[in-house]
Design a protein around this motif. Structure first.
Motif, short mmCIF file in Angstrom:
data_model
loop_
_atom_site.label_atom_id
_atom_site.label_comp_id
_atom_site.label_asym_id
_atom_site.label_seq_id
_atom_site.Cartn_x
_atom_site.Cartn_y
_atom_site.Cartn_z
N UNK A 127 35.36 59.54 -2.66
CA UNK A 127 34.25 59.50 -1.72
C UNK A 127 32.95 59.39 -2.48
N UNK A 128 31.85 59.54 -1.74
CA UNK A 128 30.55 59.50 -2.39
C UNK A 128 29.70 60.67 -1.92
N UNK A 129 28.82 61.07 -2.79
CA UNK A 129 27.96 62.21 -2.51
C UNK A 129 26.52 61.84 -2.86
N UNK A 130 25.70 61.64 -1.82
CA UNK A 130 24.30 61.30 -2.08
C UNK A 130 23.53 62.59 -2.32
N UNK A 131 22.73 62.60 -3.39
CA UNK A 131 22.04 63.83 -3.76
C UNK A 131 20.54 63.75 -3.49
N UNK A 132 20.09 62.63 -2.91
CA UNK A 132 18.64 62.40 -2.77
C UNK A 132 17.92 63.59 -2.15
N UNK A 133 18.49 64.12 -1.06
CA UNK A 133 17.78 65.16 -0.32
C UNK A 133 17.84 66.52 -1.02
N UNK A 134 18.60 66.59 -2.12
CA UNK A 134 18.73 67.84 -2.86
C UNK A 134 18.03 67.78 -4.22
N UNK A 135 17.40 66.66 -4.52
CA UNK A 135 16.77 66.49 -5.84
C UNK A 135 15.59 67.44 -6.01
N UNK A 136 15.33 67.82 -7.26
CA UNK A 136 14.17 68.70 -7.49
C UNK A 136 12.92 67.91 -7.82
N UNK A 137 13.04 66.56 -7.88
CA UNK A 137 11.84 65.76 -8.17
C UNK A 137 11.41 64.93 -6.96
N UNK A 138 11.90 65.33 -5.76
CA UNK A 138 11.55 64.59 -4.54
C UNK A 138 10.05 64.44 -4.38
#
Lengths: 202, 311
Positions: free
Chosen positions: A78-89
């Motif tokens: 599968x895939x796991x998008x981490x965008x919303x969990x990034x610390x540099x958002x």
């Protein structure tokens, strides 16, 4: 989604980028990682491979294909998008999201192997661990990366490493995979971007 | 750069597509056990509602909370507004408490636009008078895309009180951007002055338009905004412009029936139609949360907003 199959631009002078791994090298490295994964997980019975977009997904699929070839075992991927969990958002304009697709059986009680192309600061993996916690409770989590370039900023290490490439902070590492970029290669280039814009940030 | 979502016309095709694609991914969060993301941790969103609303206010509140923002709900009733405070003073007061964005509903057309000139944060228009309701148009477009797989080339018919409808205006603008063909159907008294320059066709004959429609969007007759009679009787309105069981049979097999709510069953839409298989009314409500999460993320999630109009 929108960015899923966008070839990664090779920034700076492509001629100055030095290939570290090429076509067949990557195939052999992925084969070895698949063997290691089978060995270390005792046959891969409850393994789920989750790729971190974009090239992590491609690598997860390749690992699954090799495991199927070696052992006849179908490993869910599968895939796991981490965008919303990034610390540099907050350091950049909001980014488009990539797909998160978890196998239908979920991740509870499974051995999750996170797959990414480059391990660098460790911040992507930290974000991925947070994202996983919101999806369920795996039995254990392991990490597989094609390239470990060092310079960790968090206490994180990989369980399966394709190749350790010592780098300076000023250099960039580009992983190119046929499915995404038209060819298999790992390029080491001189830095032409700021620390936060580095390619293959991990 | 400070940016806002005041009008559906603020969104380019790329912006609108980015919102819909983002909402598509965020929809999955609503299906999880842990329906929460850390994305807007530490940010504060003020819901500034000067007009009654259940659906929109709850939807924005839930969207902000699912992204871990702090939410302050402010209703005009029981507030300093009833003591004579102006919109500007109210907004500045809330901002002084540290809000990053204001979601505003007001009975005055243009109130959120004024607000955007007074405060530092982003403003999201949650419905202003008879002007616009851009997040409703986005959730409607999202619902169409999910059900029908595309928006470009769709024939969308919007039926009812176009004159008082901010939903109709925002939908016409957004659907134009996204490439759908819109037809407005209403009695002449319920069409706004200047409708001929809207990017939409106008018809007075619902039965003639229905067989060609992919989407039929029914609007409530907003009697609270009407001083005088705009049509002879409810019964006559219902007979000419209501979507009843007989009319639905004229629709093509895949056509869907939408309604932004609140609906008046038996007037603009028959109960059997509202609860039928073509109806997307409950999906629209559910999709509203995902779309508003997308809007809040794209406005507040980064160093600067990714969508909207510059102030």
């Amino acid at each position: 989604m929108t960015a899923a199959h966008r070839p990664r631009p090779v920034t700076g002078d492509p001629a100055a980028a030095r290939p570290v791994l090429q076509g067949p090298d990557i195939t052999r490295v992925v084969d070895r990682m698949a063997h290691e994964l089978l060995e270390k997980t005792g046959g891969g019975g409850d393994v789920v491979l989750l790729g971190i977009p974009t090239r992590g997904i491609t690598l997860a699929r390749r690992l699954a294909a090799r495991i199927a070839a070696f052992e006849g075992l179908t490993v869910p991927t599968g895939s796991l998008d981490i965008t919303l969990y990034r610390d540099d958002l907050r350091l950049k304009s909001p980014r488009a999201l990539e797909a998160t697709d978890v196998p239908a059986d979920g991740i509870d009680g499974k051995l999750i192997v996170l797959v990414d192309d480059v391990l660098f600061s460790g911040r992507s993996v930290r974000a991925a661990l947070d994202a996983l916690a919101d999806l369920g409770r795996p039995r254990a989590v392991q990490l597989a990366v094609l390239v470990d370039r060092g310079h960790r900023e968090l206490p994180i290490r990989a369980d399966y490493v394709g190749k350790n490439i010592p780098t300076s902070l000023r250099e960039t590492v580009h992983v190119m995979l046929t499915e995404d970029d038209g060819r298999d290669a790992v390029l080491l280039g001189p830095a032409d971007l700021g620390r936060l814009d580095k390619a293959g940030q991990a | 750069m400070k940016r806002h979502l005041l009008s559906a016309a603020d969104l380019t095709l790329e912006d609108a597509t980015l919102v819909l694609d983002t909402a598509e991914e965020l929809e999955k969060v609503s299906e999880r056990t842990v329906k929460k993301l850390p994305t807007l941790r530490g940010r504060t969103v003020v819901n500034l509602f000067f007009e009654d609303s259940t659906r929109t206010k709850t939807s924005f509140e839930l969207a902000a909370k699912r992204l871990s923002a702090d939410v302050i709900n402010f209703s005009a009733k029981g507030s300093s507004v009833s003591k004579g405070e102006t919109l500007k003073d109210t907004a500045l007061t809330l901002e002084a408490m540290g809000s990053d964005a204001v979601v505003c509903r007001h009975s005055w057309s243009g109130a959120p636009a004024n607000l955007s000139r007074w405060i530092r944060g982003s403003v999201v228009n949650a419905g202003d008078g008879t002007h616009e309701h851009p997040t409703q148009a986005l959730l409607d477009a999202f619902t169409m895309r999910r059900r029908l797989g595309r928006i470009e080339g769709l024939k969308v018919t919007i039926v009812g009180d176009i004159l008082h409808s901010r939903v109709a205006r925002s939908n016409v603008l957004l659907l134009k951007t996204l490439g759908a063909d819109v037809t407005l159907v209403a009695p002449p008294t319920l069409l706004p002055v200047g409708v001929e320059v809207w990017p939409a066709q106008v018809s007075y004959d619902l039965d003639a338009v229905l067989p060609k429609s992919d989407v039929v969007m029914m609007l409530r007759v907003q009697r609270e905004r009407m001083g005088a009679a705009y049509f002879p009787s409810v019964r006559e309105y219902s007979r000419r412009y209501g979507l009843d069981v007989r009319r639905v049979t004229a629709l093509s097999d895949d056509a869907i029936v939408m309604h932004p709510g609140p609906m008046v069953r038996g007037m603009e839409i028959a109960p059997e139609v509202a609860d039928g298989v073509r109806s997307t009314i409950m999906e629209q409500v559910a999709n509203g949360v995902s779309v508003r999460m997308a809007v809040l993320y794209l406005l507040l999630g980064g160093s600067e907003p990714a969508i909207g109009s510059d102030s």
